[in-house]
Design a protein around this motif. Structure first.
Motif: not given
Length: 73
Positions: A18-19, A22-23, A25-26, A64, A70
């Motif tokens: 999931s992390f 998130e990365i 997605a940027i 983030l 994190a």
């Protein structure tokens, strides 16, 4: 060039899915991820070198990566 899971692991070490998502997605490049990691770990040194504060994707990544949870596993 968009960052891959392998790029993320190379810079940050093991992270959960999931992390990593998130990365990703940027939509940073591997260089932007490495720069953000450098800011998180040595911001005073970068400021002392006269580097401008991060902006754009690098700033989003710094935010983030600097979150207390994190890199907790």
């Amino acid at each position: 060039m968009t960052v891959t899971r392998q790029d993320i692991t190379a810079v940050l070490g093991p992270v959960d899915d999931s992390f990593a998502a998130e990365i990703a997605a940027i939509d940073p490049s591997p260089g932007e991820l490495a720069e953000a990691w450098a800011w998180v770990n040595s911001d005073e040194a970068l400021v002392n070198d006269g580097r401008p504060l991060p902006s754009g994707k690098v700033a989003a990544l710094v935010e983030l990566l600097a979150a207390p949870e994190a890199l907790e596993e």
